[in-house]
Design an enzyme around this catalytic site. Sequence first.
Site, PDB file in Angstrom:
ATOM      1  N   ASP A  90      43.702   6.744  25.575  1.00  0.00           N
ATOM      2  CA  ASP A  90      42.185   6.649  26.372  1.00  0.00           C
ATOM      3  C   ASP A  90      41.011   7.424  27.696  1.00  0.00           C
ATOM      4  OD1 ASP A  90      40.138   5.080  26.393  1.00  0.00           O
ATOM      5  OD2 ASP A  90      40.575   2.894  27.157  1.00  0.00           O
TER       6      ASP A  90
ATOM      7  N   ASP B  12      33.129   2.307  20.756  1.00  0.00           N
ATOM      8  CA  ASP B  12      33.771   0.565  21.156  1.00  0.00           C
ATOM      9  C   ASP B  12      32.670  -0.652  20.830  1.00  0.00           C
ATOM     10  OD1 ASP B  12      36.163   0.932  22.713  1.00  0.00           O
ATOM     11  OD2 ASP B  12      34.856   0.671  24.850  1.00  0.00           O
TER      12      ASP B  12
HETATM   13  C1  DGJ Z   1      38.311   1.248  26.282  1.00  0.00           C
HETATM   14  C2  DGJ Z   1      38.256   1.856  24.672  1.00  0.00           C
HETATM   15  O1  DGJ Z   1      37.718   1.988  24.165  1.00  0.00           O
HETATM   16  C3  DGJ Z   1      38.416   0.105  24.428  1.00  0.00           C
HETATM   17  O2  DGJ Z   1      38.733   0.065  22.871  1.00  0.00           O
HETATM   18  C4  DGJ Z   1      39.644  -0.129  24.455  1.00  0.00           C
HETATM   19  O3  DGJ Z   1      40.215   0.432  24.689  1.00  0.00           O
HETATM   20  C5  DGJ Z   1      39.395   0.033  26.221  1.00  0.00           C
HETATM   21  N1  DGJ Z   1      38.845   0.627  26.476  1.00  0.00           N
HETATM   22  C6  DGJ Z   1      40.347  -0.760  27.455  1.00  0.00           C
HETATM   23  O4  DGJ Z   1      40.024  -0.322  28.928  1.00  0.00           O
END
Ligand code: DGJ
Length: 742
Positions: free
Chosen positions: A484, A554
Amino acid sequence: MKHHAHATRLALAIAAIFATPLAAAPAPRDAAVRYDTAAHVFRLDAGKVTYAMGVDPDGKLQTLYWGARLAKDDPLGPAMPAPERSSFDPKGALSRQEYAGWGGNITAMPALKVKLDDGNRDLILRYDSYRIDHGALDIVLSDKQAGVDVTLHYTADDATGVIGRSAHIENKGKQPLTIDSAAAATWSLPSGSDYSLRYLTGTWAGEWHLQTRAITPGATVLESRRGSTGDENNPWFAINRGGAWNEAQGDVWFGALAWSGSWSIRVDEDILGQVRVTGGYNPFDFGYRLKPGESLDTPVFYGGYTGDGMGEASRLLHRFERSRILPGGDNAKLRPVLYNSWEATEFKVDEAGQIKLAERAAKLGVERFVVDDGWFGARNNDHAGLGDWTVNRTKFPNGLKPLIDKVHGLGMSFGLWVEPEMVNPDSDLYRAHPDWVLNFPDRQRSEGRNQLVLNLAREDVKAHVFEVLDKLLAENDIQFLKWDYNRNWSEPGWPQMAPDEQQKVYVAYTQSLYDILRRLRAKHPGVEIESCSGGGARVDLGVMALTDEVWPSDNTDASDRLAIQDGFSQAYTPAAMMAWVTASPSWANKRALSLDFRFLSAMQGGLGIGANLLEWTDADNATARHYIAEYKAIRATVQRGDLYRLLSPQQRAPWSATNSVSADRKQAVLFAFQRDGEEGRAFPTLRPQGLDANARYRIRYIHGAGAPGTPDAASGAYWMEHGLDLQIKGDFDAAGVVFEQR
Ligand code: DGJ
């Protein structure tokens, strides 16, 4: 003095025209790359595309043609400079140069701009030599007086006609210089106007919006100044000529830049109506010092052409990405069905809770279990812990091993979330190394999600990040990392370097990222990696060459997701696109959707589940088992097949439909969605595409039903021409249909 320099240049240009090739290897018989010595023309033929360039009498390399494949002996060239129009637009100033240096009378957008330490900023790149090696072409351009050599590198993919272009810039002179801007390539489109541009825009949880605008005199700049790819624009474009374009028709030129740092793609139409696309490092805040003997490589800018509309442009790119970009190429593994606990538990992960979820997931047919954020350091929320990649012993008193063993015992692979490039100021790592982040001394360090960016350009930081991940993978039996990256750069200083070397960070950081990924993959070949950036803010052909899948957004609301996935699919293959089934109502917009709708939407990519399985009823579990089993039967077609977009969900359209066809055309799968039902207005008849017209296909409904009288089997021609009417009614109804040759 001036006269003299000019004369020298002319002499050099003439000499360059007759320069001998650099150890030219004999081209294979049906070579895609040809050089016509008499006309001084280079020509690439690949797939259904011809690309040609020639050296003009002044020694400049000019684009002659890019488009549909031409006959072998068609006349291309000789290249001539753009004619003089007036004293303001003198001869050559607007030539369609392949890779123009900023110098002489040029007014067109240059590909390269340099500043020598003595203050001279004049750069005129002329042809020097060429080499053809294993089907790739190198052309060396040079300004001997400035001491700058540029080697243009061309590759051509015969299966898709996609051409790769990049530049190697070398300081061959006696004094240091600074590169103010460096593109990977300038693509010149055939003369003519009436061009329009498609591109992608977005924001967190709202990525992949498809935009269209007319190309008119002036410039359109797509870019990221954020330090990484970003989601505001994505480094992809498509251009049509003539205005008549749709999924199946129209000339489309398209391109994608393989770079995960700040980038720019600039589309110019000049006063002659010539359209150029120049892309590479973002010139904004750029400055790359080259001492004598040093060099800089640009990213690769890929470009393609089709006469068969946007659908075919996407399919060509998808095919190219699968076979030439993604790790493993055509032999890459299919995406396993995944469970991720983020939306279920957020930071509240612990051994007992994760085991319960894993047990439920396994029973549904899930193949990979992923623990997201919160498993390490003092990570109970997003205020602390990033950077401390040791297991949180309160949550996992016995380390990760019991959970990993349990997950493996349940027949699933195990994955873990990491965000290796970031640090919370409230972390042991930051307390020990406050100088490791991007910063300008004595200036504020702006935080995003309470975190700062580690400066991967530093060798010690890069070594540390690699070691931490290497250790994590060596000590734990992990098969997958979700990598991430949750903020943009700010205050991008690199104070340990000399002031005039600091802007190298824009290149060195991303190169370090690639290097870490490359080394980790080599050392841990069994580990797959997902590129995630708070959703889809790091999706590009650069990072995709080193990761197995990407996270588009997301926003997991299955209705919003239809447009997100449609936008994504313009540029990128569903083989890498992960999609989760999550809770209803969605956290994102409170929209309630049936489990059927949510599954069918997510089955258009790599299927995952992100809901809290402890809340699912027996009926939910049975529904999930049905869809997961169906998905396994069609996933090779979804991930590796040809995608046809039938009804576009863009602009909040009420409908969405796609179909995918396997390479052997034995199987096809169709997904159809109604978001906004209108009484009395029937769902449109669907005409799937890409089937074998002469073969017989039996259909099976994953969900939904055909209109009364729909046959169980018919020819490909029937389905494609007569079409299929589905019983879809009301808001948020959906259907899934499998076509199988029998
Ligand atoms: C952002 C990601 O896109 C989410 O899927 C998740 O992993 C969060 N970060 C976790 O902090």
